[in-house]
Design a protein around this motif. Structure first.
Motif, PDB file in Angstrom:
ATOM      1  N   TYR A 167       0.561  -1.240  -0.034  1.00  0.00           N
ATOM      2  CA  TYR A 167       0.303   0.147  -0.005  1.00  0.00           C
ATOM      3  C   TYR A 167       0.405   1.393   0.330  1.00  0.00           C
ATOM      4  N   ASP A 168       1.807   1.817  -0.906  1.00  0.00           N
ATOM      5  CA  ASP A 168       2.673   2.615  -1.078  1.00  0.00           C
ATOM      6  C   ASP A 168       2.148   3.690  -1.342  1.00  0.00           C
ATOM      7  N   SER A 169       1.787   4.853  -0.533  1.00  0.00           N
ATOM      8  CA  SER A 169       0.822   5.612  -0.734  1.00  0.00           C
ATOM      9  C   SER A 169       1.273   7.283  -2.071  1.00  0.00           C
ATOM     10  N   GLU A 170       3.056   6.495  -2.211  1.00  0.00           N
ATOM     11  CA  GLU A 170       3.237   7.988  -3.442  1.00  0.00           C
ATOM     12  C   GLU A 170       2.570   6.736  -4.647  1.00  0.00           C
ATOM     13  N   ILE A 171       2.554   5.436  -5.001  1.00  0.00           N
ATOM     14  CA  ILE A 171       2.091   5.041  -5.727  1.00  0.00           C
ATOM     15  C   ILE A 171       0.032   4.667  -5.939  1.00  0.00           C
ATOM     16  N   ARG A 172      -0.069   4.736  -4.910  1.00  0.00           N
ATOM     17  CA  ARG A 172      -1.544   4.966  -4.744  1.00  0.00           C
ATOM     18  C   ARG A 172      -1.982   6.446  -5.044  1.00  0.00           C
ATOM     19  N   THR A 173      -1.378   7.292  -4.748  1.00  0.00           N
ATOM     20  CA  THR A 173      -2.168   8.964  -4.721  1.00  0.00           C
ATOM     21  C   THR A 173      -1.759   8.797  -6.726  1.00  0.00           C
ATOM     22  N   LEU A 174      -0.248   8.701  -6.742  1.00  0.00           N
ATOM     23  CA  LEU A 174       0.061   8.665  -8.189  1.00  0.00           C
ATOM     24  C   LEU A 174      -1.121   8.247  -9.492  1.00  0.00           C
ATOM     25  N   SER A 175      -1.670   6.873  -9.079  1.00  0.00           N
ATOM     26  CA  SER A 175      -2.521   6.104  -9.789  1.00  0.00           C
ATOM     27  C   SER A 175      -4.443   6.178  -9.826  1.00  0.00           C
ATOM     28  N   LYS A 176      -4.308   7.349  -8.555  1.00  0.00           N
ATOM     29  CA  LYS A 176      -5.288   7.677  -8.441  1.00  0.00           C
ATOM     30  C   LYS A 176      -5.069   9.076  -9.077  1.00  0.00           C
ATOM     31  N   TYR A 177      -5.007   9.758  -9.463  1.00  0.00           N
ATOM     32  CA  TYR A 177      -4.453  10.387 -10.490  1.00  0.00           C
ATOM     33  C   TYR A 177      -4.884  10.599 -11.705  1.00  0.00           C
ATOM     34  N   PHE A 178      -3.745   9.059 -12.564  1.00  0.00           N
ATOM     35  CA  PHE A 178      -4.223   8.653 -13.562  1.00  0.00           C
ATOM     36  C   PHE A 178      -5.593   7.634 -13.887  1.00  0.00           C
ATOM     37  N   LEU A 179      -6.681   7.701 -12.940  1.00  0.00           N
ATOM     38  CA  LEU A 179      -7.574   6.838 -13.066  1.00  0.00           C
ATOM     39  C   LEU A 179      -8.481   8.450 -13.051  1.00  0.00           C
ATOM     40  N   GLU A 180      -8.350   9.294 -12.518  1.00  0.00           N
ATOM     41  CA  GLU A 180      -9.609   9.851 -12.480  1.00  0.00           C
ATOM     42  C   GLU A 180      -9.812  10.818 -13.811  1.00  0.00           C
ATOM     43  N   ILE A 181      -8.180  10.733 -14.541  1.00  0.00           N
ATOM     44  CA  ILE A 181      -8.022  11.670 -16.034  1.00  0.00           C
ATOM     45  C   ILE A 181      -9.397  10.607 -16.683  1.00  0.00           C
ATOM     46  N   THR A 182      -9.260   9.176 -17.129  1.00  0.00           N
ATOM     47  CA  THR A 182      -9.905   8.383 -17.081  1.00  0.00           C
ATOM     48  C   THR A 182     -11.357   8.568 -17.491  1.00  0.00           C
ATOM     49  N   ILE A 183     -11.661   9.805 -16.399  1.00  0.00           N
ATOM     50  CA  ILE A 183     -13.453   9.535 -16.042  1.00  0.00           C
ATOM     51  C   ILE A 183     -14.090  10.375 -17.716  1.00  0.00           C
ATOM     52  N   MET A 184     -12.792  11.843 -18.048  1.00  0.00           N
ATOM     53  CA  MET A 184     -13.268  12.950 -18.949  1.00  0.00           C
ATOM     54  C   MET A 184     -12.926  12.836 -19.794  1.00  0.00           C
ATOM     55  N   ASP A 185     -12.538  10.927 -20.736  1.00  0.00           N
ATOM     56  CA  ASP A 185     -12.296  10.200 -21.758  1.00  0.00           C
ATOM     57  C   ASP A 185     -13.589   9.406 -22.691  1.00  0.00           C
ATOM     58  N   ALA A 186     -13.700   9.887 -23.912  1.00  0.00           N
ATOM     59  CA  ALA A 186     -14.890   8.711 -24.239  1.00  0.00           C
ATOM     60  C   ALA A 186     -14.450   7.498 -24.366  1.00  0.00           C
ATOM     61  N   ARG A 187     -13.342   7.256 -24.563  1.00  0.00           N
ATOM     62  CA  ARG A 187     -12.364   6.287 -24.884  1.00  0.00           C
ATOM     63  C   ARG A 187     -12.602   5.246 -23.053  1.00  0.00           C
ATOM     64  N   PHE A 188     -12.764   5.486 -22.684  1.00  0.00           N
ATOM     65  CA  PHE A 188     -12.630   4.485 -21.332  1.00  0.00           C
ATOM     66  C   PHE A 188     -14.580   4.511 -21.173  1.00  0.00           C
ATOM     67  N   VAL A 189     -14.919   4.793 -22.007  1.00  0.00           N
ATOM     68  CA  VAL A 189     -16.030   4.791 -20.727  1.00  0.00           C
ATOM     69  C   VAL A 189     -16.889   2.862 -20.803  1.00  0.00           C
ATOM     70  N   SER A 190     -16.560   2.418 -21.098  1.00  0.00           N
ATOM     71  CA  SER A 190     -17.023   1.086 -21.167  1.00  0.00           C
ATOM     72  C   SER A 190     -16.124  -0.126 -20.609  1.00  0.00           C
ATOM     73  N   SER A 191     -14.411   0.927 -20.891  1.00  0.00           N
ATOM     74  CA  SER A 191     -13.768  -0.023 -20.305  1.00  0.00           C
ATOM     75  C   SER A 191     -13.808  -0.588 -19.065  1.00  0.00           C
ATOM     76  N   PRO A 192     -13.151  -1.938 -18.658  1.00  0.00           N
ATOM     77  CA  PRO A 192     -13.588  -2.567 -17.119  1.00  0.00           C
ATOM     78  C   PRO A 192     -12.676  -1.703 -16.172  1.00  0.00           C
ATOM     79  N   PRO A 193     -13.310  -1.063 -14.974  1.00  0.00           N
ATOM     80  CA  PRO A 193     -12.481  -0.929 -13.790  1.00  0.00           C
ATOM     81  C   PRO A 193     -11.010  -1.230 -13.351  1.00  0.00           C
ATOM     82  N   SER A 194     -11.749  -2.879 -13.603  1.00  0.00           N
ATOM     83  CA  SER A 194     -10.054  -3.728 -13.028  1.00  0.00           C
ATOM     84  C   SER A 194      -9.008  -3.354 -13.917  1.00  0.00           C
TER      85      SER A 194
END
Length: 280
Positions: A167-194
């Motif tokens: 549960y490295d906090s630096e990796i997780r925080t950066l991952s959250k940023y990358f995850l959130e930007i996917t909600i803006m993009d039509a290409r990821f609308v039906s992508s599996p969250p996993s």
């Protein structure tokens, strides 16, 4: 993942009920397919709404979500509710913001302990709709979705994958940023969250240059190989290169101390990366 990890101390902790872990996450993988929106609802279902309109709405939702200091799970569920609703029912552009506001309202009720009131939501939409109109819209939305709000957002899968690095906090925080930007993009609308969670985590390790980015233990906890994640990581990088038009609100959000200035770190990293690439 079919059996608990025998090298993990949680496997032998009775309170962690690790023996149920594989079944639980296999069930979540089934649910992510069940709650997947239709990727072509624009323009096949919606005639007035464009992908640009959706991006504008999500950008606004990110700001409202941050103002209320809501959980990440609420944001991802909100976007899923919007996309699933619009996959089923055509609406006018004049009702689009109402749809987004009520999706956030419903998601907050599902995920939060303290959620915004209906009058606060009315204020967020500049009182363009009355409280009665908003409540009717809420009822219509949840009926259309048959009260199915059990979407297994990417945060559940991110936590599981994070176990590979304690549960490295630096990796997780950066991952959250990358995850959130996917909600803006039509290409990821039906992508599996996993898959999105695994890809965001993989890219975070790569950006942070933490040795071998993807080991067998990462494959075990995420369920994805490096070969499956490289294309997603490349897409996320392209999104970050165009952050001003792609996800400005999210970039600003993650530029603060609360999120360890993750977006600024990524911008600097990509600037150095581009400079190195151009000199070769």
């Amino acid at each position: 993942m079919s059996t608990p990890d025998p090298t993990d101390e949680d496997t032998w902790d009775v309170a962690m009920v690790a023996e149920y872990g594989p079944e639980l996450f296999n069930y979540l993988r089934e649910l992510e397919a069940k709650y997947c929106p239709y990727p072509y609802y624009i323009p096949q279902v919606q005639s007035e709404i464009t992908w640009e309109h959706r991006a504008t709405l999500i950008n606004w939702i990110v700001q409202v979500h941050e103002r209320f200091n809501l959980l990440p799970e609420t944001l991802f569920l909100t976007v899923n509710v919007i996309d699933r609703f619009l996959s089923r029912r055509a609406i006018s552009l004049s009702r689009f913001q109402m749809c987004g506001a009520m999706a956030l309202f419903v998601a907050a009720k599902f995920e939060e302990i303290n959620c915004p009131s209906i009058r606060q939501m009315a204020h967020m939409v500049s009182n363009n709709y009355t409280v009665d109109e908003l409540l009717k819209a809420e009822k219509f939305l949840i009926n259309e979705l048959k009260f199915e709000m059990g979407y297994p957002g990417p945060m559940s899968f991110l936590r599981k994958t994070s176990k590979a690095d304690d549960y490295d906090s630096e990796i997780r925080t950066l991952s959250k940023y990358f995850l959130e930007i996917t909600i803006m993009d039509a290409r990821f609308v039906s992508s599996p969250p996993s898959w999105l969670a695994a890809g965001a985590y993989y890219l975070s390790k790569r950006v942070l240059q933490q040795g071998s980015a993807w080991t067998d233990i990462h494959v075990y906890y995420s369920g994805y190989t490096e070969e499956q994640l490289v294309p997603l990581a490349d897409m996320l990088i392209s999104c970050c290169l165009d952050y001003e038009t792609h996800h400005k609100a999210i970039f600003d959000k993650y530029s603060g101390r609360k999120f360890k200035r993750s977006s600024l770190f990524v911008r600097e990293y990509l600037s150095k990366w581009r400079a190195t690439a151009s000199s070769l």
